[in-house]
Scaffold this motif. Structure first.
Motif: not given
Length: 171
Positions: A76, A80, A82-84, A86, A135, A138-139, A142
């Motif tokens: 991820l 992605a 932008e999720l780092r 999170v 989690e 947010k995930l 993705a």
């Protein structure tokens, strides 16, 4: 990489499998906590069976978080970025959970009554509920865009009809 089929033979997106894994872990933790309570509302000592269930649950939870950290979160972060932030928060949560699991393991080695283990499991349950919910919010979307083996990316594969989770052994 092509999507794989879980043991049940059905194609399920990784995000959906994550929810299934979290659901199973929640149920197992609730069952474990309930098994520590006697019928009269008191707390019973830990039997060999209860200890084994506790150790098994803790190992499954640890495999799941280790799988996420080394599998799904890595993928991820690449796909992605932008999720780092999170993913960093979730990884930090995993370290806190691992510390709790070590405390529970130490308690089990000391042969305590069920009260001290139950108290730690109650704390773990509160932390996990918050962690799992965050989690999932947010995930999941993705993850559903990813393909891969659940056991590689999530540490566990979803159970079939309430069975226990399977994992691959590493050599």
């Amino acid at each position: 990489m092509h999507p794989s089929h879980p043991p049940s033979g059905r194609l399920t997106a990784l995000g959906t499998q994550l929810i299934e894994i979290h659901h199973w872990l929640r149920e197992e933790l609730a069952r474990l906590r309930a098994s520590l309570d006697s019928a009269d509302g008191g707390t019973v000592g830990l039997t060999r069976e209860l200890r084994a269930h506790c150790v098994g649950f803790c190992a499954a939870l640890d495999r799941h978080h280790t799988g996420e950290d080394g599998g799904a979160f890595h993928v991820l972060a690449e796909q992605a970025p932008e999720l780092r932030p999170v993913l960093a928060e979730l990884t930090a949560d995993h370290r806190v959970v691992a510390d709790l699991l070590r405390r529970i393991d130490a308690l089990l080695a000391e042969a305590p009554d069920g009260r001290s283990v139950r108290a730690e499991l109650d704390g773990l349950a509160a932390l996990l509920e918050s962690h799992f919910s965050y989690e999932e919010r947010k995930l999941v979307a993705a993850l559903n865009r990813l393909a891969g083996e659940p056991v590689e990316l999530l540490g566990l594969t979803p159970p079939e009809n309430g069975d226990t989770f399977e994992r691959t052994e590493t050599a």
